[in-house]
Scaffold this motif. Structure first.
Motif, PDB file in Angstrom:
ATOM      1  N   TYR A 123     -20.297  19.983  -4.916  1.00 10.54           N
ATOM      2  CA  TYR A 123     -21.120  20.384  -4.377  1.00 10.54           C
ATOM      3  C   TYR A 123     -20.646  22.562  -4.363  1.00 10.54           C
ATOM      4  N   ASP A 124     -21.399  23.063  -4.983  1.00 16.29           N
ATOM      5  CA  ASP A 124     -21.057  24.641  -4.632  1.00 16.29           C
ATOM      6  C   ASP A 124     -21.878  25.033  -3.251  1.00 16.29           C
ATOM      7  N   ALA A 125     -21.459  25.647  -1.982  1.00 15.92           N
ATOM      8  CA  ALA A 125     -21.748  26.062  -0.649  1.00 15.92           C
ATOM      9  C   ALA A 125     -22.845  26.724  -1.094  1.00 15.92           C
ATOM     10  N   PHE A 126     -24.007  27.008  -0.585  1.00 14.60           N
ATOM     11  CA  PHE A 126     -24.412  28.218  -0.853  1.00 14.60           C
ATOM     12  C   PHE A 126     -24.128  28.997  -2.113  1.00 14.60           C
ATOM     13  N   GLY A 127     -23.847  28.232  -3.140  1.00 19.79           N
ATOM     14  CA  GLY A 127     -23.974  28.704  -4.469  1.00 19.79           C
ATOM     15  C   GLY A 127     -22.861  29.742  -4.844  1.00 19.79           C
ATOM     16  N   HIS A 128     -21.264  29.739  -3.924  1.00 22.22           N
ATOM     17  CA  HIS A 128     -20.261  29.881  -4.228  1.00 22.22           C
ATOM     18  C   HIS A 128     -19.202  29.547  -3.688  1.00 22.22           C
ATOM     19  N   VAL A 129     -19.123  28.373  -2.804  1.00 24.18           N
ATOM     20  CA  VAL A 129     -17.988  27.936  -2.242  1.00 24.18           C
ATOM     21  C   VAL A 129     -17.555  26.312  -2.484  1.00 24.18           C
ATOM     22  N   PRO A 130     -17.522  26.001  -3.856  1.00 21.61           N
ATOM     23  CA  PRO A 130     -17.330  24.418  -4.271  1.00 21.61           C
ATOM     24  C   PRO A 130     -16.108  23.702  -3.011  1.00 21.61           C
ATOM     25  N   LEU A 131     -16.894  22.809  -2.947  1.00 19.37           N
ATOM     26  CA  LEU A 131     -16.834  21.574  -1.757  1.00 19.37           C
ATOM     27  C   LEU A 131     -15.874  20.435  -2.721  1.00 19.37           C
ATOM     28  N   ASP A 132     -14.613  21.096  -3.445  1.00 20.72           N
ATOM     29  CA  ASP A 132     -14.028  19.280  -4.570  1.00 20.72           C
ATOM     30  C   ASP A 132     -12.885  19.376  -3.617  1.00 20.72           C
ATOM     31  N   LYS A 133     -12.449  19.658  -2.536  1.00 14.87           N
ATOM     32  CA  LYS A 133     -11.786  19.657  -1.480  1.00 14.87           C
ATOM     33  C   LYS A 133     -11.242  19.388  -0.577  1.00 14.87           C
ATOM     34  N   PRO A 134     -10.583  18.969   0.012  1.00 18.76           N
ATOM     35  CA  PRO A 134     -10.383  18.824   1.852  1.00 18.76           C
ATOM     36  C   PRO A 134     -10.430  20.062   2.090  1.00 18.76           C
ATOM     37  N   MET A 135     -10.869  20.859   3.443  1.00 19.56           N
ATOM     38  CA  MET A 135     -10.484  22.137   3.697  1.00 19.56           C
ATOM     39  C   MET A 135      -9.668  21.894   5.273  1.00 19.56           C
ATOM     40  N   THR A 136      -8.842  22.685   5.335  1.00 16.06           N
ATOM     41  CA  THR A 136      -8.364  22.719   7.081  1.00 16.06           C
ATOM     42  C   THR A 136      -8.819  24.047   7.857  1.00 16.06           C
ATOM     43  N   ARG A 137      -8.695  24.269   8.627  1.00 23.67           N
ATOM     44  CA  ARG A 137      -9.117  25.719   9.293  1.00 23.67           C
ATOM     45  C   ARG A 137      -8.437  26.990   8.798  1.00 23.67           C
ATOM     46  N   ASP A 138      -8.955  27.579   8.590  1.00 26.18           N
ATOM     47  CA  ASP A 138      -8.296  28.899   7.942  1.00 26.18           C
ATOM     48  C   ASP A 138      -8.420  30.262   9.371  1.00 26.18           C
ATOM     49  N   ALA A 139      -7.611  29.954   9.981  1.00 25.81           N
ATOM     50  CA  ALA A 139      -7.391  30.875  11.150  1.00 25.81           C
ATOM     51  C   ALA A 139      -7.590  32.399  10.732  1.00 25.81           C
ATOM     52  N   SER A 140      -7.803  33.061   9.403  1.00 27.77           N
ATOM     53  CA  SER A 140      -7.874  34.572   9.596  1.00 27.77           C
ATOM     54  C   SER A 140      -9.143  35.080  10.051  1.00 27.77           C
ATOM     55  N   LEU A 141     -10.235  33.903   9.985  1.00 27.94           N
ATOM     56  CA  LEU A 141     -11.958  33.860  10.403  1.00 27.94           C
ATOM     57  C   LEU A 141     -11.742  33.967  12.113  1.00 27.94           C
ATOM     58  N   VAL A 142     -10.963  33.396  12.784  1.00 28.12           N
ATOM     59  CA  VAL A 142     -11.110  33.176  13.775  1.00 28.12           C
ATOM     60  C   VAL A 142     -11.221  34.656  14.376  1.00 28.12           C
ATOM     61  N   ALA A 143     -12.163  34.866  15.936  1.00 30.55           N
ATOM     62  CA  ALA A 143     -12.187  36.526  16.065  1.00 30.55           C
ATOM     63  C   ALA A 143     -11.670  36.604  16.859  1.00 30.55           C
ATOM     64  N   PRO A 144     -10.675  37.682  17.086  1.00 25.67           N
ATOM     65  CA  PRO A 144      -9.260  38.651  17.798  1.00 25.67           C
ATOM     66  C   PRO A 144      -9.872  38.374  19.236  1.00 25.67           C
ATOM     67  N   VAL A 145     -11.028  38.012  19.750  1.00 28.12           N
ATOM     68  CA  VAL A 145     -11.311  38.464  20.298  1.00 28.12           C
ATOM     69  C   VAL A 145     -12.654  37.194  21.095  1.00 28.12           C
ATOM     70  N   TRP A 146     -12.009  37.211  22.180  1.00 28.88           N
ATOM     71  CA  TRP A 146     -13.408  35.942  22.443  1.00 28.88           C
ATOM     72  C   TRP A 146     -13.584  35.806  24.024  1.00 28.88           C
ATOM     73  N   ILE A 147     -14.571  36.348  24.558  1.00 25.02           N
ATOM     74  CA  ILE A 147     -15.637  35.748  25.922  1.00 25.02           C
ATOM     75  C   ILE A 147     -15.792  34.098  25.902  1.00 25.02           C
ATOM     76  N   ILE A 148     -15.191  33.401  26.880  1.00 26.39           N
ATOM     77  CA  ILE A 148     -15.672  31.863  27.007  1.00 26.39           C
ATOM     78  C   ILE A 148     -16.457  31.841  27.967  1.00 26.39           C
ATOM     79  N   SER A 149     -15.529  32.583  29.668  1.00 25.30           N
ATOM     80  CA  SER A 149     -16.675  33.090  30.260  1.00 25.30           C
ATOM     81  C   SER A 149     -16.475  33.891  31.263  1.00 25.30           C
ATOM     82  N   PRO A 150     -17.803  34.786  31.150  1.00 31.73           N
ATOM     83  CA  PRO A 150     -19.138  33.576  31.250  1.00 31.73           C
ATOM     84  C   PRO A 150     -19.398  33.840  30.365  1.00 31.73           C
ATOM     85  N   SER A 151     -20.319  32.507  30.685  1.00 36.66           N
ATOM     86  CA  SER A 151     -21.448  32.792  29.091  1.00 36.66           C
ATOM     87  C   SER A 151     -22.569  34.034  29.652  1.00 36.66           C
ATOM     88  N   GLN A 152     -22.885  34.059  27.889  1.00 32.95           N
ATOM     89  CA  GLN A 152     -24.479  35.157  27.994  1.00 32.95           C
ATOM     90  C   GLN A 152     -25.420  34.835  29.017  1.00 32.95           C
TER      91      GLN A 152
END
Length: 335
Positions: free
Chosen positions: A209-238
C-alpha cells in the motif's frame, strides 16, 4: 356633504408619521440583518481559513529544510523494558526549519496489546504538547503481532491514511508508526533489544500500500535515526504544575560540543516573556552522541517557559533544535 367630519389638522399627521417611522425602522432592521448575515459569513470564512491554514501547515514540510539540526542523530536506541503501565507515543513536531519525532508517555487504560494501545493512542488522540501534531486518522481496524525473528507486523485499515500530506510529512508519519510500535514492544519486554527490530505494515491485510500516497509499504522498516529530534524535554511534561521543588529537568539531546543550553523565561498567556534563568548542561555521552541530560531549578512561584536547545557554535546566539515546555510553580516547599 362629506359623511365624515374632517379630522383636526393637528391630529391628521399622527398616523402618517407613525407609518413612516415604522417603515424606516423596518428598513433599518433589514439593513442590520443583512450586515449581520454578511458579518457572520465573513467571520465563518475567516475562521475556516484559519483552521485550514493550520492543517495545511502540518501537512507540508517547511519551505526550507537546511537546518543545522538535520541528521545530527545517527543512532536511535530502543526504549528499555519497564514495569510501569505507560504507553510511549511518538509525535511530529517542528523545530527550526525541519520536522522531527518527539515522544510522550500516556497511561495504559485498556487491556489491549501494548503495541495496539500505543498505536491507537497515536492515531486517535492529540499530543499534550501543542507544539506536536499527528496526521493519522482513527482506524476502523488495527492489530499487531510479533514474530520470533523480532519482526512486528501492524495491520491497519486504509481509513487511517485519509489525510492529504506531502512526501516529507508522509515519510515522517510512517516513521512515527515505526517508532511507536517498536517503543511499545520494547517497553513491554516483547522483543529482544540486542537484535534489530523491523516493522512490517499491512493495510487491510495486504502489503504494498502507498501510505498517504507517497510511501510504499512493500518491505519491513527499521527506525530512521535521522528523524529523531536533536533535543527534547522528557520531564517536565507540558503544563506540569509543581508544588514541591526543585524542578527537575530531564531529556535527551545531541550537540556538536557535548553541551546544551537552557533558559527559563517568565510566561504570560502561554507566551515567553522576560528570561529569568539560563545556563548549560552537559551530555555525559560527549560531543555528537545522543544522550540524556538532567538538571534542577528552584524558581519562585509563577508561570514559566522552559527551553532547551543547541547553541550553534558556528553562529553564537542561534538556537537549534529548540524544545519548550510550559510549567507552573505553585510554591516553594523545598525537599
Amino acid at each position: 356633504m362629506s359623511a365624515l367630519s374632517p379630522a383636526p389638522p393637528g391630529r391628521r399627521s399622527v398616523p402618517a408619521d407613525a407609518s413612516r417611522r415604522q417603515r424606516r425602522t423596518s428598513d433599518r432592521l433589514r439593513v442590520l440583518d443583512r450586515c449581520a448575515i454578511l458579518g457572520l459569513a465573513v467571520s465563518l470564512a475567516l475562521g475556516g481559513c484559519t483552521n485550514n491554514d493550520s492543517a495545511e501547515q502540518d501537512a507540508t514540510m517547511p519551505a526550507s529544510t537546511t537546518s543545522s539540526s538535520s541528521a545530527l542523530v545517527t543512532a536511535a536506541p530502543l526504549e528499555t523494558a519497564t514495569s510501569s503501565q505507560t504507553l510511549p507515543v511518538y509525535w511530529l513536531g517542528r523545530s527550526n526549519d525541519d520536522v522531527f519525532l518527539y515522544r510522550e508517555f500516556f497511561p495504559a487504560k485498556s487491556t489491549d496489546d501494548p503495541m495496539v494501545a500505543a498505536l491507537r493512542t497515536m492515531m486517535s488522540t492529540k499530543p499534550r504538547d501543542p507544539d506536536y501534531f499527528s496526521l493519522w486518522n482513527t482506524p476502523s481496524r488495527l492489530g499487531a503481532s510479533i514474530s520470533a525473528k523480532n519482526v512486528i507486523t501492524v495491520d491497519v485499515s486504509a481509513d487511517a491514511f485519509a489525510q492529504k500530506v506531502d512526501a516529507g510529512i508522509a515519510q515522517r508519519s510512517v516513521a512515527q508508526l515505526v517508532y511507536t510500535a517498536t517503543a511499545a514492544a520494547a517497553m513491554a519486554g516483547l522483543v529482544d533489544p540486542s537484535s534489530s527490530i523491523q516493522v512490517s505494515v499491512l493495510v487491510d491485510g495486504h502489503t504494498g500500500y502507498d501510505a498517504f500516497g507517497h510511501v510504499p509499504l512493500d518491505k519491513p522498516m527499521t527506525r530512521d535515526a535521522s528523524l529523531v529530534a536533536p533535543v527534547w524535554i522528557i520531564s517536565p511534561s507540558q503544563g506540569a504544575r509543581y508544588k514541591t521543588l526543585p524542578l527537575k529537568v530531564e531529556g535527551q539531546g545531541i550537540s556538536p560540543t557535548g553541551t546544551l543550553a537552557w533558559e527559563l523565561a517568565k510566561s504570560s498567556n502561554g507566551k515567553a516573556d522576560e528570561p529569568y534563568l539560563n545556563g548549560t548542561v552537559a551530555i555525559p555521552e560527549g560531543a555528537n552522541e545522543l544522550g540524556t541530560f538532567s538538571f534542577s531549578l528552584i524558581p519562585p512561584p509563577g508561570s514559566y517557559e522552559l527551553s532547551v536547545f543547541i547553541d550553534d557554535p558556528a553562529s553564537p546566539g542561534t538556537r537549534i533544535g529548540v524544545d519548550t515546555k510550559l510549567v507552573q510553580v505553585a510554591e516553594q516547599n523545598i525537599e
